[in-house]
Scaffold this active site. Structure first.
Site, PDB file in Angstrom:
ATOM      1  N   CYS A 201       0.835  -1.199   0.000  1.00 18.12           N
ATOM      2  CA  CYS A 201       0.000   0.000   0.000  1.00 18.12           C
ATOM      3  C   CYS A 201       0.875   1.256   0.000  1.00 18.12           C
ATOM      4  O   CYS A 201       1.725   1.411   0.882  1.00 18.12           O
ATOM      5  CB  CYS A 201      -0.886  -0.008   1.246  1.00 18.12           C
ATOM      6  SG  CYS A 201      -1.816   1.513   1.460  1.00 18.12           S
ATOM      7  N   CYS A 204       0.307   3.252   3.472  1.00 11.87           N
ATOM      8  CA  CYS A 204       0.796   2.815   4.794  1.00 11.87           C
ATOM      9  C   CYS A 204       1.828   1.696   4.738  1.00 11.87           C
ATOM     10  O   CYS A 204       2.398   1.340   5.772  1.00 11.87           O
ATOM     11  CB  CYS A 204      -0.386   2.375   5.663  1.00 11.87           C
ATOM     12  SG  CYS A 204      -1.028   0.726   5.237  1.00 11.87           S
ATOM     13  N   CYS A 217      -6.325  -1.840   0.638  1.00  8.37           N
ATOM     14  CA  CYS A 217      -5.377  -2.165   1.700  1.00  8.37           C
ATOM     15  C   CYS A 217      -6.177  -2.632   2.912  1.00  8.37           C
ATOM     16  O   CYS A 217      -7.040  -1.905   3.419  1.00  8.37           O
ATOM     17  CB  CYS A 217      -4.536  -0.942   2.053  1.00  8.37           C
ATOM     18  SG  CYS A 217      -3.487  -1.212   3.498  1.00  8.37           S
ATOM     19  N   CYS A 220      -5.128  -0.039   6.187  1.00 11.02           N
ATOM     20  CA  CYS A 220      -5.518   1.368   6.384  1.00 11.02           C
ATOM     21  C   CYS A 220      -6.799   1.750   5.644  1.00 11.02           C
ATOM     22  O   CYS A 220      -7.299   2.862   5.807  1.00 11.02           O
ATOM     23  CB  CYS A 220      -4.390   2.308   5.960  1.00 11.02           C
ATOM     24  SG  CYS A 220      -4.185   2.485   4.170  1.00 11.02           S
ATOM     25  N   ASP A 338      21.141  -0.059 -16.362  1.00  6.05           N
ATOM     26  CA  ASP A 338      20.913  -1.271 -15.559  1.00  6.05           C
ATOM     27  C   ASP A 338      19.924  -2.174 -16.293  1.00  6.05           C
ATOM     28  O   ASP A 338      18.782  -1.794 -16.523  1.00  6.05           O
ATOM     29  CB  ASP A 338      20.348  -0.825 -14.199  1.00  6.05           C
ATOM     30  CG  ASP A 338      20.082  -1.988 -13.249  1.00  6.05           C
ATOM     31  OD1 ASP A 338      20.024  -3.138 -13.712  1.00  6.05           O
ATOM     32  OD2 ASP A 338      19.920  -1.720 -12.047  1.00  6.05           O
TER      33      ASP A 338
END
Length: 412
Positions: A201, A204, A217, A220, A338
């Site tokens: 999430c 949170c 979520c 929260c 990368d």
């Protein structure tokens, strides 16, 4: 429209003229479009030039990791139904390239601007947009772009309290988190095929629950908002529940999603969905993407895929096996140096396709394909790969600079 008829000071006019001259010289020297170097020179001479150029325009900004160039093009086509449009259609999407594009559109009413994710907040400050479209956030250029949650935070802070209408994809939790600080959001259910950047999430850090197409979520209560626009198969559903058919020359589900978001943006400017979607049919290719070109007596379809989310969408639209596939990967500065993102791509989806591998980092790609149990051949260049491919059309998938190399080689 804001401002007077000629917002440019003498200094700004000088900056525009100098930028255009430098761009023309760069083009004449064969160094590309010149838009970036021209814009840099112009901004050196007048650091406020972008804001000045934007003040007489109704501006739309488009930002995302995937789909921004195509969506910018679709929105620009739709808004031409309402008035003249200036746009950075070639994808130069940082402040210099954007300044250069706007400097070329003195009679325009609308500015439709693709913006690199890292620059969105700053460009939004300068251009005072009427609308901002946010499509997705996913991992990309791992050495350059901060982790996706940090980008979402940057957007959230930069757009907090914005007067712009934010048109945002409610299926991407990172985009929802970023857009939720704005008072005026239009939610679009555009879908999200790639979900691996949104399992925690953003609010949170809790674990995201993903039943079906929904998400929330459990810790929260942060959850998917209810959309007012939605992609439903081959149709766009508008806020009144009417279904409008999508007719595109561009292939794949991702482009239908881009069209859905573009229709929602067009509606902000009073262009109805039917008109917007009809105009989008004009778009055949976007900066070479999806073009079918003749090369060595063969038909090659050129497809750009620059990160795991893009490769996943691209695999879903290529012709079925045994259509041959040429893969090309570079790792120059514009791509990100990368290449570890290759390990996030599910190459087992290419099983049954004859595969040829080219590009600066063809050996990195070869190792990845080996682990995915794919049959492939490593080739020195495009010419050799085409010779080795069995008859019929060839799908060519490349990341950013590899795609530019291919276009030069096939004369596109």
């Amino acid at each position: 429209m804001a401002g007077n008829s000629d917002p440019l000071t003498p200094r700004a006019k000088l900056a525009v003229t100098a930028g255009k001259a430098v761009a023309a010289a760069s083009r004449a020297a064969g160094r590309g479009s010149g838009s970036v170097i021209g814009g840099r020179v112009a901004l050196k001479l007048d650091p406020d030039l972008l804001a000045r150029l934007a003040q007489n325009l109704d501006v739309v900004l488009v930002s995302a990791t995937n789909g921004k160039t195509t969506t910018t093009r679709l929105i620009a086509e739709a808004l031409r139904a309402a008035g003249p449009v200036v746009s950075n259609a070639l994808g130069a999407n940082m402040p210099a390239g954007i300044t250069s594009a706007l400097a070329g559109g003195s009679d325009a009413q609308y500015g439709v601007i693709e913006v690199d994710e890292k620059y969105l907040a700053g460009v939004a400050r300068d251009t005072d947009p009427k609308c901002i479209a946010l499509l997705n956030l996913s991992r990309d250029q791992l050495d350059r772009a901060a982790e996706t949650r940090m980008l979402a935070e940057n957007w959230r802070e930069g757009l907090a309290g914005s007067k712009a209408v934010i048109v945002a994809n409610c299926d991407d939790p990172l985009v929802v988190w970023a857009a939720s600080s704005s008072p005026n959001v239009v939610w679009v259910a555009a879908g999200q095929m790639w979900k691996d950047d949104a399992w925690s999430c953003p609010a949170c850090g809790g674990v995201m629950q993903r039943p079906g197409d929904d998400w929330f979520c459990g810790e929260c209560g942060f959850r998917r908002p209810t959309p007012s626009w939605a992609l439903s198969g081959d149709h766009v559903l508008d806020p009144h529940g009417s279904a409008w058919p999508i007719h595109l020359q561009l292939p794949g589900r991702a482009n239908k999603a881009n069209a859905a978001s573009s229709a929602a943006v067009a509606a902000v400017f009073g262009v109805p969905p039917q008109v917007a979607l009809e105009r989008m049919y004009q778009v055949q290719a976007v900066a070479g993407r999806y073009d079918v070109v003749q090369f060595q007596g063969r038909d090659l379809r050129l497809l750009l895929a620059k990160n795991p989310a893009g490769w996943l969408e691209t695999f879903s639209l290529i012709d079925p096996p045994p259509t041959p596939v040429i893969l090309s990967v570079n790792a120059r500065s514009a791509d990100g140096t990368d290449t570890s993102w290759l390990w996030d791509v599910d190459y087992t989806r290419l099983t049954g396709h004859p595969i040829c591998v080219i590009g600066d980092r063809k050996l990195d790609l070869a190792v990845r394909l080996e682990v995915a149990n794919q049959q492939f051949q490593v080739c020195d260049n495009l010419d050799q790969a085409v010779e080795l491919c069995p008859p019929g059309r060839i799908e060519v998938i490349a990341n950013y600079t590899a795609f530019q190399d291919l276009r030069r080689r096939v004369g596109n």
